[in-house]
Enzyme design. Sequence first.
Site, mmCIF file in Angstrom:
data_model
loop_
_atom_site.group_PDB
_atom_site.id
_atom_site.type_symbol
_atom_site.label_atom_id
_atom_site.label_comp_id
_atom_site.label_asym_id
_atom_site.label_seq_id
_atom_site.Cartn_x
_atom_site.Cartn_y
_atom_site.Cartn_z
ATOM 1 C CG ASN A 135 -7.529 -6.862 -11.987
ATOM 2 O OD1 ASN A 135 -7.751 -7.165 -10.820
ATOM 3 N ND2 ASN A 135 -6.806 -7.616 -12.784
ATOM 4 C CD GLU A 136 -2.615 -8.145 -11.130
ATOM 5 O OE1 GLU A 136 -2.323 -8.346 -12.316
ATOM 6 O OE2 GLU A 136 -2.324 -8.936 -10.221
ATOM 7 C CD GLU A 141 -6.034 -11.160 -8.792
ATOM 8 O OE1 GLU A 141 -5.248 -11.803 -9.507
ATOM 9 O OE2 GLU A 141 -6.667 -10.178 -9.184
HETATM 10 C C1 GLA Z 1 -3.457 -11.249 -11.870
HETATM 11 C C2 GLA Z 1 -4.718 -10.691 -12.454
HETATM 12 C C3 GLA Z 1 -5.756 -11.741 -12.689
HETATM 13 C C4 GLA Z 1 -5.143 -12.954 -13.340
HETATM 14 C C5 GLA Z 1 -4.027 -13.457 -12.479
HETATM 15 C C6 GLA Z 1 -3.367 -14.693 -13.043
HETATM 16 O O1 GLA Z 1 -3.541 -11.399 -10.519
HETATM 17 O O2 GLA Z 1 -5.273 -9.689 -11.637
HETATM 18 O O3 GLA Z 1 -6.750 -11.189 -13.530
HETATM 19 O O4 GLA Z 1 -4.662 -12.604 -14.602
HETATM 20 O O5 GLA Z 1 -3.043 -12.467 -12.395
HETATM 21 O O6 GLA Z 1 -2.288 -15.108 -12.252
#
Ligand code: GLA
Length: 679
Positions: free
Chosen positions: A162-163, A320
């Site tokens: 994730n990210e 997201e």
């Molecule tokens: C990112 C992360 C999520 C969450 C959001 C909050 O997009 O991937 O897990 O923390 O930010 O804005």
Amino acid sequence: MSTPLTLSAEQPLVPGWATGTITLGCDYNPEQWDESVWVDDIRLMRELGVDLVAINIFGWAQLQPQPGPFDFSRLDRIMAMLHEAGIRVNLGTGTSSPPPWMARIHPETLPRFADGTLAWPGGRQAWCPSSPIFRQKALELVTAMAERYGDHPALALWHVSNELGCHNALCYCDVSAAAFRTWLRQRYGTLDALNTAWGTAFWSQRYGTWDDVLPPRATRSAGNPAHVLDFKRFSSDALLEHYRAEESVLRSRSSVPVTTNLMVTAHIQTQDYWSWAPHLDLIANDHYLDHRLGDPLAELAFSADLTRGLAAGRPWMLMETSTSAVSWQPVNHAKREGELVRTALGHVARGADSICFFQWRASRSGAEKFHSALLPHSGTAGAGWAQSLELSALLDRLSPVVGTRVDARAAMVFSWQSWWAAEGDAQPSRLLQYLPEAHRYHRALRSLGVTVDIVAPGTDLAGYDLVVVPTLYTLTDDDARAIADAAASGATVLITPFSGIVDENDAIRPGGYPGAFRELIGAVVDEFRPLAAEATVLLDSGRRARIWSEQVRVLSAEVRDTFVDGPAAASPALTRRAVGAGSAWYTATVLDDESVLALLRELCAEAGVPALEVGPDVDIVNRVSATERFTFIINHRTEAITVPVAGHDLVSDERIEGSAVVPAGAVRVIASGRSDRGH
Ligand code: GLA
């Protein structure tokens, strides 16, 4: 929106994916809820028309609470429930944050800051990107996930980690040091080549053995900029390598497409996504309005145009975003009336065919409990849920745009590596910042109604009428050639200061600045003469400029403006050189917003790019197919605007004759036949 997952109609990004509607999706964290809540969640997801749900993003600690076997029972159940409900799954590999035992048993997996301080667990992403132990443990989980769910009928997409790099992009530990050395050996082959590339004759920095090469840890003086630049390249590659390791496990056991959520945003700069993009089956971006910036909506447009660049113009996924406030800015602003629709459509207008939210149900605990969600703390009774329903219905009406391409006749060359290098420690002025320069020119074009494709250095620019090159400080000879070729073949090219200064090793291109563009612009810069923080300079045209001035000597260009005062008084400030069928303009200063706008107006006229004076609070973007044009008009203003466009409005389902009146805060998507082919 209850139809299957949709990415693209005309040219599916991923063969076999169903097409036809804009995908509505969300992150869902069932780990945070009792199973009785899941039933309610799935009922409400269906009511809202959710197509795609991202799960197991932070699932590792539940799947493996202690080292040893995985317990997939809860994940099995939620996968089955979603499948039964006809909701597709964007399945996280779950490796983004290790369980607490990892730091206890393998403390060497923790990352270190540049000053050697340890980053402790307790937040998220507490892992070193180069750690072999972390990689091994993560791949054990990915292997088990792929074997268990690789053919699951609900599975639509693999979501790696994730990210990647949100918190752990730069690690300075000993493990990273060894990996950095391996990367450098591959890049340079010999230590002599590295010493030459880094210019280590300076300050007694010459390396006699590979073992002496370290990450650029905290020092008492400025470090070596070439060393820092390579460390940033290495760090981006280290995380990409992690992505690719997970990707390869997934591909060997599953034929479902693989991606990860990028962060094309103003506050993250550590990944050179141009090198990541080819490894993703579809480009997915996370974007949140950033109220720390002067114009968050202009930044949204920039991010979306850059994300489309990563997708090479194909439709992409907003993986997201937030329905309203986030929880990580100093002041977390709620979205205003209609802003959810306007911002979501801002992404669709610029090429997104999927709009997904973080998150489905607002959390009760943890660091993000005040983050907005599709289903807010007030449940279905409040205005938040009503807005979610309104958005879903609107996205349904926009199905005809799926698979169409954004029409742009202007391009901007963007480089993460120039962003890193131009803002190094020992530059002529800390006030000249890369991203604000790129933003300023993009924002001005947006307020002229001009859509911009943001492209990588070296991209073939044939076909663009206008090309803007902001502060492209470091570039290769080939990158410079692509820009010169654009001018020669008819484009109007604008180059802004501190471009073309160094080669890819951050070494000055000799013979007078800007070495890479001297010939193209027909002028040479003899000296940089930056300005004090509050100072402005006057130009002959009456324009004002800030931050930067230069002593420019014209070789074969026309002088279009001159510094009247300041340290470069009497020197050219704006030049133009006719090049082949096009032209190369050069500005030797940081023009204020109004002057940028005036300049771009002139350049659009020269380039034949139609401009519409819509101002900074309106988005006008066209998406086109072979036969149809969809004109998105997003009015962020508090008064109505009138735009000369006719056709059928997909939002209001009305016929528009002559011109569209778009009320304050409203959106229109006007379908019409295509009369021209544009870019
Ligand atoms: C990112 C992360 C999520 C969450 C959001 C909050 O997009 O991937 O897990 O923390 O930010 O804005």
